[in-house]
Design an enzyme around this catalytic site. Structure first.
Site, PDB file in Angstrom:
ATOM      1  N   LYS A  44       0.977  -1.307   0.038  1.00  0.00           N
ATOM      2  CA  LYS A  44       0.161  -0.118  -0.030  1.00  0.00           C
ATOM      3  C   LYS A  44       0.819   1.289  -0.112  1.00  0.00           C
ATOM      4  CE  LYS A  44      -4.119  -1.727   2.699  1.00  0.00           C
ATOM      5  NZ  LYS A  44      -4.392  -1.627   4.213  1.00  0.00           N
ATOM      6  N   LEU A  45       0.579   2.232  -0.708  1.00  0.00           N
ATOM      7  CA  LEU A  45       1.291   3.575  -0.612  1.00  0.00           C
ATOM      8  C   LEU A  45       1.143   4.018   0.761  1.00  0.00           C
ATOM      9  CD1 LEU A  45      -0.276   5.102  -3.832  1.00  0.00           C
ATOM     10  CD2 LEU A  45       1.910   4.474  -3.617  1.00  0.00           C
ATOM     11  N   GLY A  47       3.606   2.999   2.904  1.00  0.00           N
ATOM     12  CA  GLY A  47       4.428   2.113   3.388  1.00  0.00           C
ATOM     13  C   GLY A  47       4.192   1.868   4.922  1.00  0.00           C
ATOM     14  N   THR A  48       5.493   1.523   5.408  1.00  0.00           N
ATOM     15  CA  THR A  48       5.652   1.157   7.233  1.00  0.00           C
ATOM     16  C   THR A  48       5.118   2.681   7.746  1.00  0.00           C
ATOM     17  OG1 THR A  48       7.604  -0.157   6.522  1.00  0.00           O
ATOM     18  CG2 THR A  48       7.119   0.461   8.956  1.00  0.00           C
ATOM     19  N   GLY A 121       8.556  -4.874  -7.466  1.00  0.00           N
ATOM     20  CA  GLY A 121       9.689  -4.371  -8.611  1.00  0.00           C
ATOM     21  C   GLY A 121      11.139  -4.920  -8.127  1.00  0.00           C
ATOM     22  N   ILE A 185      11.366   1.275  19.415  1.00  0.00           N
ATOM     23  CA  ILE A 185       9.760   0.457  19.121  1.00  0.00           C
ATOM     24  C   ILE A 185       9.933  -0.315  20.589  1.00  0.00           C
ATOM     25  CG2 ILE A 185       9.249  -1.571  18.122  1.00  0.00           C
ATOM     26  CD1 ILE A 185      10.218  -0.876  15.282  1.00  0.00           C
ATOM     27  N   HIS A 438       3.144  31.756  28.141  1.00  0.00           N
ATOM     28  CA  HIS A 438       2.887  31.385  29.577  1.00  0.00           C
ATOM     29  C   HIS A 438       1.438  30.719  29.788  1.00  0.00           C
ATOM     30  CE1 HIS A 438       3.542  30.749  33.728  1.00  0.00           C
ATOM     31  NE2 HIS A 438       2.383  31.470  34.060  1.00  0.00           N
TER      32      HIS A 438
END
Ligand code: NAD
Length: 461
Positions: A44-45, A47-48, A121, A185, A438
């Protein structure tokens, strides 16, 4: 070495392999610069980052913050009852965020007339990629295939021994979890699961967690995680791990055995370099070898993001992608050094930093001046009920700010000011002249700069 009998597809100015942060940023910028672009994406476009990383995990961490807030509501005088986590509903919330961003991204690529090819690819020669038997050529090729979780030898993944990919979709909150790796992670998942009610142990091989950060930050966050009931074991190694229907059994190098519902393996991510050296792309220490202009060893082929040695961060990928598009278009962009890329760990509390650690500054400038400002003196942090602090590092005793380190809930939102200070090589005296709103957490940075400038307001010299 070549595409064999593959049929010829089209030739574009820029052919990009991988549609994650680095690849799609390159595609958008190249199209904006008037170049024709083909983007090849196996999944999917986005990615991660969009589907298995930054966005879904931060949505889960937001749910974790709501859980903590609800549990503690009475300490703010608000009546509320914490009834536990409805994981399906949490995932539904997360998916609304991911889906909307995914839709937006596809819209952007369509808007810019980028040709998107769906399929795996393979670079088949210098400037050609083959996808499902069709050959696509580019006048320039950009490798942007990202990274995947590393799994240490001797550990087999399963339904309970998981990486962050599977941890995002567990069908229940674990009652107990062992987290292998005290990096970004590991710390984010440990924080998340603890907020969701799990008993969590972090196991880190090095003497401290978040070892890439300033030791001050590691110490602060270790103390805060322990105060939340999370066990942090450093200098500890896992020798073996097995799972069965009941749980996981983890054997430490010293022979101790611990059991838990889940073992998260979070020991780093490996660049996806499959098949690249076979077509002559230089590889160094598992990463694509590039020069500072992100050129690989093959003329016309660039690499961006997690493939390139350095911090594996989505925003570094965006930056690389835009840089390479500008480079291909002949705009001679200025490379951004890795130490000017901000880093944020979205745990409770957060850890954020930019620039040099104190030790790195001492190495580079032979001397450094350091100021730590405790969030105990910051009104907004007291309202939020967060501890932590701000550490500012200046070069020598009168040089610019070269490092900023922040620990505390929501401090990630203050990294922008820190980043501008470091990247603009600002003197503390210059920043001290600006008025900070502030009450805000940014005020803590202002106070630190005042103190470095010799004019502390709320602290002693
Ligand atoms: P990491 O490199 O940040 O941390 C891995 C940790 O595992 C290290 O501290 C290492 O010493 C430890 N380790 C390695 N082998 C071990 C072993 N056998 N036993 C015990 N400990 C061991 O990697 P990560 O946490 O997996 O993250 C991967 C990449 O993703 C990082 O580059 C990170 O910056 C990026 N990321 C960033 C964010 C963010 O910016 N908020 C969030 C998630 C991931």
């Amino acid at each position: 070495m070549n595409g064999g009998s593959a049929a010829a597809g089209k030739c574009s100015d820029v052919l990009i392999l991988g549609g994650g942060s680095g690849g799609y940023a390159c595609a958008l910028r190249a199209a904006q610069l008037g170049l024709s672009v083909t983007l090849v994406e196996a999944d999917k476009l986005g990615g991660t980052c969009l589907h298995r990383g930054c966005i879904p995990t931060k949505a889960l961490l937001r749910a974790a913050e709501v859980a903590d807030t609800t549990r503690n509501a009475r300490s703010f005088g608000v009546s509320a009852t914490y009834d536990g986590i409805d994981l399906a509903a949490v995932y539904a919330y997360r998916e609304t965020v991911v889906k909307r961003l995914y839709q937006g991204l596809r819209g952007l690529l369509t808007r810019d007339s980028i040709t998107v090819v769906t399929g795996t690819g393979q670079l088949t020669n210098e400037l050609t990629v083959t996808v499902d038997g069709l050959r696509y050529a580019g006048n320039s090729v950009v490798l942007a295939t990202g990274s995947r979780p590393r799994v240490p030898a001797g550990i087999a993944l399963g339904s309970r021994i998981v990486t962050s990919d599977q941890a995002l979709d567990l069908d229940a909150v674990p009652q107990s979890a062992i987290v292998l790796g005290g990096g970004v992670i590991g710390i984010e998942f440990a924080s998340l699961w603890a907020s969701f009610g799990a008993d969590v142990t972090i196991v880190e091989a090095l003497p401290r967690i978040l070892a890439a950060e300033d030791p001050w930050s590691s110490k602060q966050v270790t103390k805060a995680l322990r105060a939340r009931g999370i066990t942090v074991r450093t200098d500890a190694r896992v020798a073996a791990a097995t799972e069965d229907g009941e749980g996981v059994r983890v054997t430490f190098a010293d022979g101790e055995i611990r059991t838990a519902d889940v073992l998260l393996v979070a020991v780093g991510r490996a660049p996806r370099i499959d098949g690249l050296s076979e077509v002559g792309i230089g590889i160094e220490n598992g990463c694509v070898a590039t020069d500072e202009r992100l050129r690989t060893t093959t003329a016309g082929v660039y690499a961006v993001g997690d493939l390139v040695a350095g911090p594996q961060l989505a925003h570094r990928g965006f930056q690389h992608g835009m840089f390479v598009a500008d480079e291909i278009a002949g705009n001679a962009p200025v490379p951004i050094p890795d130490d000017l890329i901000p880093r944020v760990v979205y745990s409770h509390p957060e850890v954020a930093s930019v620039g040099l650690t104190e030790n790195a500054a001492r190495d580079r400038y032979s001397n450094a001046t350091v100021l730590v400002y405790d969030l105990a003196g910051n009104g907004k942090s007291q309202i939020l009920r967060t501890g932590g602090g701000v550490k500012v590092v200046r070069a020598g005793d009168s040089g610019p700010v070269v490092g900023v380190h922040l620990v505390g809930d929501r401090v990630g939102e203050s990294i922008g000011e820190a980043q501008l200070s470091v990247a603009w090589e600002a003197l503390p005296e210059e920043i001290a002249a600006f008025v900070h709103a502030h009450p805000s957490q940014n005020e803590a940075l202002g106070e630190a700069m005042l103190a470095l400038a010799g004019r502390p307001l709320h602290t002693h010299r």
